[in-house]
Design a protein around this motif. Structure first.
Motif, mmCIF file in Angstrom:
data_model
loop_
_atom_site.group_PDB
_atom_site.id
_atom_site.type_symbol
_atom_site.label_atom_id
_atom_site.label_comp_id
_atom_site.label_asym_id
_atom_site.label_seq_id
_atom_site.Cartn_x
_atom_site.Cartn_y
_atom_site.Cartn_z
ATOM 1 N N ARG A 129 1.568 6.498 -7.171
ATOM 2 C CA ARG A 129 0.482 7.424 -7.537
ATOM 3 C C ARG A 129 0.912 8.875 -7.329
ATOM 4 O O ARG A 129 0.143 9.796 -7.561
ATOM 5 N N GLU A 132 1.786 10.081 -4.329
ATOM 6 C CA GLU A 132 1.358 10.495 -2.986
ATOM 7 C C GLU A 132 2.450 10.150 -1.981
ATOM 8 O O GLU A 132 3.403 9.430 -2.281
ATOM 9 N N HIS A 168 0.832 -1.211 0.000
ATOM 10 C CA HIS A 168 0.000 0.000 0.000
ATOM 11 C C HIS A 168 0.866 1.260 0.000
ATOM 12 O O HIS A 168 0.538 2.241 -0.679
ATOM 13 N N ARG A 169 1.963 1.225 0.716
ATOM 14 C CA ARG A 169 2.858 2.386 0.748
ATOM 15 C C ARG A 169 3.494 2.626 -0.625
ATOM 16 O O ARG A 169 3.567 3.763 -1.105
ATOM 17 N N SER A 209 0.154 7.837 3.035
ATOM 18 C CA SER A 209 -1.156 8.440 2.799
ATOM 19 C C SER A 209 -2.281 7.422 2.637
ATOM 20 O O SER A 209 -3.444 7.783 2.762
ATOM 21 N N ASP A 210 -1.957 6.164 2.367
ATOM 22 C CA ASP A 210 -2.993 5.160 2.139
ATOM 23 C C ASP A 210 -3.657 4.780 3.467
ATOM 24 O O ASP A 210 -2.985 4.300 4.392
ATOM 25 N N ARG A 230 2.349 1.603 -3.554
ATOM 26 C CA ARG A 230 1.317 2.026 -4.506
ATOM 27 C C ARG A 230 1.063 3.527 -4.373
ATOM 28 O O ARG A 230 0.866 4.220 -5.380
ATOM 29 N N ALA A 231 1.040 4.019 -3.137
ATOM 30 C CA ALA A 231 0.835 5.458 -2.919
ATOM 31 C C ALA A 231 1.970 6.255 -3.558
ATOM 32 O O ALA A 231 1.726 7.273 -4.219
#
Length: 167
Positions: A110, A112, A103-104, A116-117, A106-107
């Motif tokens: 993106r 971000e 998740h980190r 932020s996820d 992927r952020a």
């Protein structure tokens, strides 16, 4: 508290946490503290009246007398089962951290901030045990009200640490 008695108290809580005999929930342990055999597959226990607690030295002697009935193979079997359980928990923990890191990353991809996820943040808080995870428990309780099959959906606390170490 004497060492064998402390281990027996810890075992009573641990067995209750896992729905094992002699008790199937912590509810009974408030009125009757339970001292159980720390070895797996042994249902021996002693319930003490919280209103009139026994002398710790007498309880220690009772626990030691019971433990003397076990042989070294019983103790080794329990130690191996504990080790296997610890390895399984460590592997599960590592897989959960893989999800947090996914998740980190992927952020970041993106554009971000890595933290932020919200899913990664919640899972990270749960794994680390931060105060933010208490918010998850409260929300679970609120959302589970009136939902069929959602009773007792939140996690239960585990036995307190033995000598400052996690169970």
């Amino acid at each position: 508290m004497p060492p064998a008695l402390q281990a027996a108290r810890h075992a009573g809580l641990r067995k209750a946490d896992h729905g094992q005999a002699p008790h199937y929930s912590r509810g009974a342990l408030d009125r009757w503290p339970c001292y159980a055999c720390p070895l797996d597959d042994c249902d021996w226990h002693h319930d003490d009246d919280a209103a009139r607690p026994s002398d710790p030295a007498l309880l220690e002697a009772k626990v030691l007398e019971h433990l003397a009935d076990h042989n070294i193979v019983d103790a080794l079997r329990s130690l191996q089962a504990a080790r296997d359980g610890s390895v399984a928990v460590r592997e599960s923990n590592n897989r959960a951290w893989d999800v947090v890191n996914l998740h980190r990353l992927r952020a970041v991809h993106r554009g971000e901030h890595a933290y932020s996820d919200p899913v990664g943040q919640m899972l990270s808080a749960a794994l680390v045990g931060t105060a933010e995870h208490n918010d998850v428990g409260r929300e679970l309780m609120a959302l589970s009200e009136g939902v069929a099959g959602a009773r007792d959906i939140t996690s239960v606390p585990v036995a307190e640490p033995l000598n400052g170490m996690r169970p």
